[in-house]
Design a protein around this motif. Structure first.
Motif: not given
Length: 807
Positions: A579-580, A592, A594-595, A597, A603, A605
């Motif tokens: 998820g990161r 890709r 992502s960080q 939420s 999520e 972006s």
């Protein structure tokens, strides 16, 4: 006048004193025949300067608290500690004045302290202002975090909540004990011990700042308290006429304060100027430490609390044309328990020293402007690799880890504004596969692991990278193991930690958060020969709706990731946490951006805010690093920066319990051992002398009678004591009368007494002692046994005035 002692005989031979018998019997009947009530001191009996002494004692505690300013970076710790100290002093004084005993006072004050501390430190976890299970969770998290930090930090340190809470416990206990010693025992010397202990503790850990002011304030508070307390003690005695007590005390205070002010001024002015003040210490207990270096605690201990407890707190803002991971530091030393870094920082301004080369098809410049709000650490975030900095506060830099910190003299990063120019390198898988895998001598420490590091973890790492031919492919295989093939789940509902035990637990449960993902990746990478370390910082945050180039970074954006050294390309970030994904690493990590939420639950972006940095410069792998950095700086205006200027609970609790148990056992052994030695010494000295043996028996019985508040008073005769005790303990009336008669003969009989009388006196004393002990609960016997005041009273029960014949 000749004093004749009456011979022992029936009770009628020595009638009780007429004016004492009726009230004693009435009191005994009122209290079930056990003991008379304790007379409450009326307001008129109190020393006129008692309030002044109580205020002076509180001031003494306050100045000891101020001494903590030499330990912490900021003064934010002051108001909660001062509030709690004032509350303890006030509550203790009120309970004492109302006649409440020490044990009940302690329980009441401890309960009030716990509630107040909860409101001050963990209010968001309460329900109707009362602690909840969430409060306990928060306390345990802070205790664990601070215990880990304590092993690493040197002063001045950040005022972590756990540190301040520990200080609050010490201050609360110290304030209660000081009040007990000052106004129940009336011992000036003992009342100084708690605050002095706090002050010395702070001094041992302290930095050089605030040295003279803190010492002057504490010494002044000591002088004032000793003087005022001495006056109050004199006012309690009969040394002054009652009507003149206040006037006499005031006169003594005026003279004493004047002398104290003169002595303090002379010491403060002359002391720092005496010859030899600036010379090296004769005994250098610090071991010759150089203050130019700074040992920093692993910021990994701060990750979970930021993610869980302060998720929506905005820690800083950054203006940038493109998102990035805002990196604070890299941790390159792993001892099996914690990732950390230690080294020296140098004062910098403008271009930063770097040995970084840029062997890439393109290297871009990213300018950032930071405003720190609630970061509460000494580290300063910046995109990697920083090239130059311009700041409103003094900044230091460590080249080995590319770490920026505020200068220790600036105390805190909060409120700082600064600008950073960073080099963002565009890397491709092909380039990284070509990296030279040789581990040079300067990188050798980056592959070190403890000698007893888990063989099962080493074997797993080799299994994961089997078939990977290059260092880059091995790092990529480790990343894929954590993100894709290993079945790992991101989960904050686990204990913090990244040592060997945490690594093995993480690999077994396959659940954790970035602390475990990054720490385990780096350890496994080292186990297969890859130079690795752990970077700590924040993901890019939430773009401001009104200005997409401003990123609002919150606690929930705290993050950690591993870095692997790949030959000429230097330290390269990888992302094992599900998820990161880094905005600048997608080309070679395959993940890709992502960080965490955002507030909406979706999520986050950076796709809507991505923009190419303004400057791209060609790179020549053979060009010296400093020349490449200069070209990057010069390529967008000669290096001018836009907007320039513009911290396991169970382990901790167990260790604390052991320390408290050892301290309690030592104290109990000291007090009870001293009392026992005195009693045995008295008996040995009296052996062979019947009068002395009777005197010791009387003293032992009187000491035990104190459990029922029936101890002999200095103004009573033996017969008067026997009358009073016999009324309270009717079943022992005969024994105490016989013992009193023997004591009279021992003290005043012209012919002395024989050994048989001494034996009967000892038997009477033992019977009386057994009766007293049977009436007193065990817990009260324990409190009295541990009361140091009893040491002063021991042996005092043989001194009574002479019986005189009645007219």
């Amino acid at each position: 006048m000749t004093v004749t002692a009456p011979p022992p005989g029936p009770p009628a031979a020595r009638p009780p004193t007429p004016d004492l018998t009726p009230p004693a019997e009435a009191r005994a009947e009122q209290f079930g025949g056990t003991r008379p009530p304790r007379r409450r001191r009326s307001p008129s009996d109190r020393p006129p300067h008692l309030l002044h002494a109580e205020v002076a004692l509180a001031g003494l505690t306050f100045t000891a608290i101020y001494g903590f300013s030499r330990i912490f970076e900021t003064l934010g710790f002051l108001w909660p500690l001062l509030t709690l100290a004032a509350g303890v002093h006030l509550a203790t004084a009120l309970l004492r004045r109302r006649g409440v005993g020490v044990a009940l006072s302690f329980l009441a004050v401890a309960g009030g302290w716990a509630l107040a501390a909860t409101w001050l430190f963990f209010r968001e976890t309460t329900f109707a202002l009362l602690p909840t299970p969430s409060t306990l969770d928060a306390v345990t998290a802070e205790a664990d975090r601070s215990w880990t930090a304590f092993r690493e930090l040197v002063a001045p340190a950040p005022a972590l909540t756990g540190f301040v809470l520990a200080g609050a416990v010490a201050v609360g206990v110290g304030a209660f004990l000081a009040d007990w010693a000052a106004f129940r025992m009336w011992s000036t010397r003992d009342a100084l011990v708690p605050s002095l202990t706090l002050f010395v503790f702070a001094t041992l850990l302290a930095s050089e700042r605030q040295r003279i002011p803190s010492v002057v304030l504490y010494v002044a508070a000591c002088l004032v308290f000793v003087l005022v307390h001495r006056v109050a003690r004199l006012e309690r005695s009969s040394g002054w006429v009652t009507s003149a007590r206040a006037a006499g005390g005031s006169a003594l205070l005026r003279v004493g304060l004047a002398l104290g002010v003169v002595a303090l001024l002379v010491g403060a002015v002359v002391g720092p100027r005496l010859p030899g003040v600036d010379e090296t210490a004769i005994v250098d207990w610090r071991g010759g430490e150089d203050d130019s270096g700074r040992v920093t605690v692993s910021p990994l201990v701060d990750i979970r609390s930021r993610l869980v407890e302060r998720s929506d707190t905005e820690v800083f803002q950054v203006r940038s044309e493109a998102p990035s991971y805002w990196r604070m530091t890299a941790l390159d030393d792993f001892d099996g328990s914690i990732w950390r870094s230690d080294g020296s920082y140098q004062q910098i301004a403008g271009p930063l020293p770097t040995d970084m080369r840029f062997p890439s098809r393109s290297t871009e410049v990213l300018d950032q402007e930071f405003l720190i709000q609630n970061l509460s650490t000494l580290w300063l975030p910046a995109a990697f690799q920083p090239l130059a900095v311009d700041s409103s506060v003094p900044i230091r830099y460590q080249e080995e880890t590319s770490t920026l910190i505020v200068d220790p003299e600036a105390s805190s990063a909060d409120g700082a504004s600064y600008s950073v120019r960073s080099a963002i390198i565009d890397l491709s898988p092909e380039q990284l596969r070509s990296a030279d895998p040789t581990v040079t001598p300067d990188l050798a420490p980056m592959v070190e692991l403890p000698s007893d590091f888990s063989d099962s973890v080493r074997d797993l790492a080799r299994e994961v990278v089997a078939g990977a031919d290059t260092a880059y492919d091995q790092a990529l295989a480790l990343q894929g193991f954590f993100r894709d093939t290993g079945g790992f789940v991101y989960d904050l509902d686990i204990d913090s930690g990244h040592g060997e035990d945490a690594i093995e637990s993480f690999l077994e449960t396959r659940r954790g958060y970035c602390e475990q993902f990054a720490g385990t990746f780096a350890a496994m990478a080292r186990s297969i020969g890859l130079p690795a370390r752990v970077a700590v910082g924040f993901t890019w945050g939430d773009p401001d709706p009104e200005d997409p180039e401003v990123f609002q970074v919150r606690g929930r954006n705290a993050h950690a990731w591993p870095e692997v050294h790949l030959g000429a390309y230097g330290w390269v970030a990888f992302e094992p946490t599900p998820g990161r994904g880094s905005p600048t690493g997608e080309s070679y990590t395959g993940e890709r951006p992502s960080q965490e939420s955002g507030p909406s639950g979706a999520e986050a972006s950076p796709s809507t805010t991505e923009a190419a940095p303004t400057t791209t410069a060609p790179s020549d792998p053979d060009q010296p690093a400093d020349e490449q950095a200069s070209e990057l700086l010069d390529s967008s205006g000669g290096g001018a920066l836009p907007g320039g200027g513009g911290g396991t609970w169970i382990t901790t609790a167990a260790a604390g319990a052991v320390l408290l148990a050892v301290a309690a056992a030592g104290y109990g052994a000291l007090v009870t051992g001293t009392r026992t030695r005195r009693r045995h010494r008295r008996r040995r000295a009296a052996a062979g002398s019947p009068p002395a043996e009777v005197a010791v028996a009387w003293s032992d019985a009187g000491e035990r009678l104190g459990l029922l508040r029936l101890a002999p008073r200095p103004d009573e005769t033996h017969a008067e004591v026997a009358t009073r005790v016999g009324a309270a303990l009717p079943e022992q009336a005969s024994a105490v009368r016989d013992l009193a008669g023997a004591a009279d003969l021992a003290a005043y009989g012209p012919g002395g007494l024989d050994a048989a009388t001494a034996v009967r006196a000892r038997a009477d004393a033992d019977a009386l002692i057994d009766a007293v002990v049977a009436r007193v609960p065990w817990w009260r016997r324990l409190l009295v046994a541990l009361d140091p005041r009893s040491l002063r009273r021991s042996g005092d029960h043989t001194r009574h005035r002479v019986d005189r014949p009645h007219d």
